[in-house]
Design a protein around this motif. Structure first.
Motif, mmCIF file in Angstrom:
data_model
loop_
_atom_site.group_PDB
_atom_site.id
_atom_site.type_symbol
_atom_site.label_atom_id
_atom_site.label_comp_id
_atom_site.label_asym_id
_atom_site.label_seq_id
_atom_site.Cartn_x
_atom_site.Cartn_y
_atom_site.Cartn_z
ATOM 1 N N UNK A 164 0.850 -1.188 0.000
ATOM 2 C CA UNK A 164 0.000 0.000 0.000
ATOM 3 C C UNK A 164 0.886 1.237 0.000
ATOM 4 N N UNK A 165 0.700 2.090 -0.996
ATOM 5 C CA UNK A 165 1.598 3.213 -1.221
ATOM 6 C C UNK A 165 0.831 4.380 -1.825
ATOM 7 N N UNK A 166 1.357 5.552 -1.642
ATOM 8 C CA UNK A 166 0.758 6.711 -2.281
ATOM 9 C C UNK A 166 1.123 6.827 -3.744
ATOM 10 N N UNK A 167 2.054 5.955 -4.213
ATOM 11 C CA UNK A 167 2.547 6.031 -5.595
ATOM 12 C C UNK A 167 2.392 4.669 -6.290
ATOM 13 N N UNK A 168 1.154 4.236 -6.523
ATOM 14 C CA UNK A 168 0.917 2.883 -7.025
ATOM 15 C C UNK A 168 0.928 2.763 -8.548
ATOM 16 N N UNK A 169 1.994 3.254 -9.170
ATOM 17 C CA UNK A 169 2.057 3.183 -10.627
ATOM 18 C C UNK A 169 3.479 3.458 -11.095
ATOM 19 N N UNK A 170 3.579 3.939 -12.315
ATOM 20 C CA UNK A 170 4.844 4.256 -12.964
ATOM 21 C C UNK A 170 4.989 5.766 -13.023
ATOM 22 N N UNK A 171 6.198 6.275 -12.774
ATOM 23 C CA UNK A 171 6.441 7.721 -12.751
ATOM 24 C C UNK A 171 7.435 8.089 -13.842
ATOM 25 N N UNK A 172 7.204 9.243 -14.482
ATOM 26 C CA UNK A 172 7.970 9.634 -15.665
ATOM 27 C C UNK A 172 9.074 10.653 -15.401
ATOM 28 N N UNK A 219 8.981 8.709 2.425
ATOM 29 C CA UNK A 219 7.755 8.990 3.167
ATOM 30 C C UNK A 219 7.631 8.148 4.415
ATOM 31 N N UNK A 220 8.658 8.173 5.260
ATOM 32 C CA UNK A 220 8.661 7.450 6.540
ATOM 33 C C UNK A 220 8.493 5.948 6.353
#
Length: 767
Positions: free
Chosen positions: A336-344, A605-606
């Motif tokens: 479980x994360x605030x960034x559940x995908x791919x980042x560019x 993020x901690x």
């Protein structure tokens, strides 16, 4: 007559010996099982959360293993990387790349976990993650006995396998452990990270799972609001000769957007596997991994660094495969994360860097598919202030083919894309009063959030690379002469990189005046090499810039990739000591607000949000100490720290399609071997050589000394050469020895467990 035949046999033996020597010029003394065994992760304490877990995967499916002590269970947390939502695109597997969609629409989803419940109370565990065989073996100690397990993810099956043997008993009566499937809540984890966000408040959850029984197998079918479903099927096969022993097969299928198909696919995977002999599944799995590892080799005197590197090589194949999705921020290991995908804007670029030099381009093909699939959408809808992000990603696309030595692919596949991106940049060009071309205000990730600045060094560097790449490729193929003239004119008129007394600025209207983790303003040197490390003026500028970037406000906002990035920047400047110092800070976990975990994953993020690119980029930085190939030159041992008297590597890949091997002993480069896969021009630079001679047998290949330490070698396609600065009797490639007390440093050690469970607060999922 007998004498004649004896002479003839002796002559034949000598000829065969010569052939043998030609084919085995470098003696390989690598015992792979022993070598990788010293880098296995070993847990002396039971992992109690994702951040401490043991992991196995095949690039699509995987599992993270850790205990939930409050429930007295061990979780085999299953994941499948392409299990995402597809809201906004009911007829596609994912809605990523669809207009007006965002993370709430195509987020990764939690498949679930297979929970192992012992009868007794869990006391402790000992676990070993076997890199060579890509499996995890462990013993769970309870107050009633021991439960031994072995877990692996067969490379050719979308499935996890777990073998169990239990000795638990009460008053001489054997007691049986229990399995339970705990389905994951199929909602975006953004709702946990951002509970008050408007998108969270209006978010509608997916439906509850449906369970079915098919013979000896159970199926959990998870439908989606947008249509279709993914499914998990499992079957436990008891060992007939032992009551408390079994093998569990857990398959995960995702046939979205189809409905009621995934369950059938998962069931067939399980049934087919159960029908096979266990050793058949194991054998093909191990064969793949053994072949994978042996595509390249690297060794160094720093034991911890070497261990970290090889764990990343393992991690790469657990997270990426040619026919799978592009690697996002966590691979198949769901959290479980605030960034559940791919980042560019940095993540995907750094993620794929180590695949190149480590000679694992085959499992990076999914990145090529990603760019090809999303190019039109990204250019059309993501070409505003963040145009540079996707444009930078196409540098990885270009690099992929540079390392393959495939000029045709660059011309036919990359050039058309570069021209389209250049058209977008042209809409942001303006001429100043001096006739120079400037860029309108654009972003420079992630300086001051999403603010924009004029003439960002980020975009100027990318634009220069695009123009130079277009000119180089089209001149090579003698095409588009009018375009070449225009591109050269644009380059000539383009404003210089904005600088001040501290070096490179963010933009012409923004100095680097605060601590900042991203090195977007430094891309001109690395990885784009639009600033030349061989030019004293450029070297001075970049070195000043890196020092200021890391020292301002005592580096209070730096994160992990600020250390790996600076290490690569220093390596490009041939400053091995400085590069090593930053890598040591990273490996020691002295990386500001971020965490490098005992399993070598990395979170921000901690400890809540995994971002896989940072440790993978560290693997690239480590290789750059020993081999670089920018600027159409193969640079051997370009940034070795002074403390490294020995180093070696075999079949690392250089740009132009070369496989390079080398050995360093007593502080000097002993020999270099090069194989040309494509017949491209070969220029070798070895800083401590004054001469280079061929010591391999067979065809004599021309070697021309260009200048001090630099040589042109006339290698044709498929040819190899072994060279040294003087004659050698024997050439050996072998690992560097390490003290026993420095081995197996990763995994949770005695007394080193985290005292806090680093997870978002999540309500119990009831279904």
């Amino acid at each position: 007559m007998k004498y004649y035949f004896k002479l003839q046999n002796v002559f034949l033996f000598v000829m065969l010996l010569g052939v043998f020597q030609l084919q085995a010029q470098v003696v390989n003394e690598i015992d792979w099982s022993k070598f990788l065994g010293q880098h296995d992760l070993i847990w002396e304490e039971i992992p109690m959360q994702w951040n401490e877990g043991a992991f196995t995967g095949n690039g699509q499916v995987g599992m993270m293993i850790y205990a939930t002590m409050s429930a007295n269970r061990v979780d085999f947390h299953m994941g499948r990387q392409d299990v995402t939502d597809h809201r906004g695109a009911p007829n596609r597997k994912t809605s990523m790349g669809v207009k007006d969609t965002g993370l709430y629409d195509y987020s990764r989803l939690d498949v679930g976990r297979m929970a192992l419940y012992p009868v007794g109370k869990i006391k402790s565990a000992s676990i070993r993650q076997d890199l060579w065989n890509a499996e995890i073996r462990g013993v769970i100690y309870t107050d009633l006995g021991e439960i031994s397990f072995r877990a692996f993810t067969p490379y050719d099956k979308m499935m996890n396998v777990i073998e169990i043997i239990s000795t638990e008993k009460t008053k001489s009566k054997k007691e049986s452990y229990k399995w339970e499937w705990l389905a994951g809540n199929p909602i975006t984890p953004r709702v946990y990270a951002k509970p008050d966000h408007p998108k969270t408040l209006e978010y509608k959850p997916n439906p509850k799972p449906i369970f079915k029984q098919e013979g000896n197998a159970t199926i959990c079918e998870q439908g989606l609001l947008a249509g279709g479903d993914y499914a998990t099927a499992w079957s436990e096969v008891k060992n007939k000769s032992s009551k408390n022993s079994s093998t569990l097969y857990v398959a995960i299928a995702n046939e979205v957007p189809a409905a009621h198909v995934s369950g059938k696919v998962a069931l067939k995977t399980v049934e087919d596997s159960v029908a096979l002999k266990p050793e058949t599944i194991e054998s093909s799995h191990r064969d793949w991994w053994h072949n994978y590892y042996q595509k390249s080799f690297i060794s160094m005197p720093d034991t911890k660094m070497e261990s970290f590197y090889w764990i990343q090589i393992y991690k790469m194949a657990t997270c990426s495969r040619a026919d799978g999705p592009a690697l996002d921020l966590m691979g198949p290991f769901y959290k479980n994360t605030g960034w559940p995908s791919l980042w560019w804007n940095l993540n995907v670029q750094l993620t794929y860097w180590p695949f190149n030099t480590s000679n694992h381009l085959d499992i990076a093909e999914n990145f090529i598919h990603l760019i090809d699939t999303h190019f039109d959408y990204m250019v059309e809808y993501k070409s505003g202030k963040s145009l540079g992000d996707f444009a930078w990603a196409t540098h990885n696309y270009w690099l992929y083919y540079k390392y393959k030595g495939d000029d045709e692919a660059i011309q036919n596949k990359w050039v058309p894309k570069a021209i389209e991106i250049l058209k977008k940049y042209q809409t942001k060009m303006v001429r100043n009063d001096e006739g120079q071309i400037e860029l309108t205000a654009m972003g420079s990730p992630e300086y001051k959030g999403f603010k924009v600045f004029k003439n960002t060094n980020y975009n100027l560097a990318i634009l220069r690379w695009l123009l130079n790449g277009l000119i180089e490729s089209n001149e090579k193929f003698n095409t588009n002469p009018e375009g070449i003239i225009k591109w050269k004119e644009t380059l000539n008129d383009l404003i210089d990189f904005p600088t001040d007394e501290n070096g490179l600025m963010i933009g012409s209207d923004q100095p680097v005046d605060m601590s900042h983790r991203h090195y977007s303003h430094l891309l001109g040197l690395y990885p784009l090499f639009q600033l030349n490390p061989d030019d004293p003026k450029d070297r001075t500028l970049v070195e000043k810039s890196v020092i200021h970037w890391h020292e301002i406000e005592d580096g209070s906002k730096l994160g992990g990739y600020a250390y790996t990035g600076a290490a690569s920047l220093y390596a490009a400047l041939s400053k091995g000591n400085e590069s090593n110092k930053l890598l040591q800070s990273f490996l020691a976990g002295n990386i500001g607000r971020a965490l490098l975990l005992p399993n070598t994953f990395y979170t921000e993020g901690k400890g809540l949000n995994p971002v896989i690119e940072t440790p993978l980029s560290a693997a690239a930085s480590i290789m750059e100490l020993q081999l670089q190939s920018w600027g159409d030159k193969i640079r051997v041992f370009p940034a070795i720290p002074d403390s490294w008297k020995e180093a070696s590597f075999q079949d690392l890949r250089a740009q132009g399609g070369f496989l390079v091997s080398a050995n360093r002993i007593k502080g000097k480069t002993e020999w270099v071997s090069i194989k040309s896969l494509e017949g491209k021009p070969c220029v070798l630079k070895v800083t401590d050589w004054r001469n280079a001679i061929q010591i391999s047998k067979g065809k004599q290949i021309d070697i021309v000394k260009n200048s001090e330490n630099e040589f042109t070698i006339d290698l044709k396609k498929g040819e190899s050469i072994l060279i040294a600065s003087h004659n050698l009797d024997k050439v050996i490639i072998k690992p560097i020895s390490h003290p026993k007390d420095e081995l197996n440093q990763y995994g949770v050690k005695k007394g080193k467990s985290y005292t806090e469970i680093m997870e978002y607060k999540v309500p119990e999922y009831k279904y």
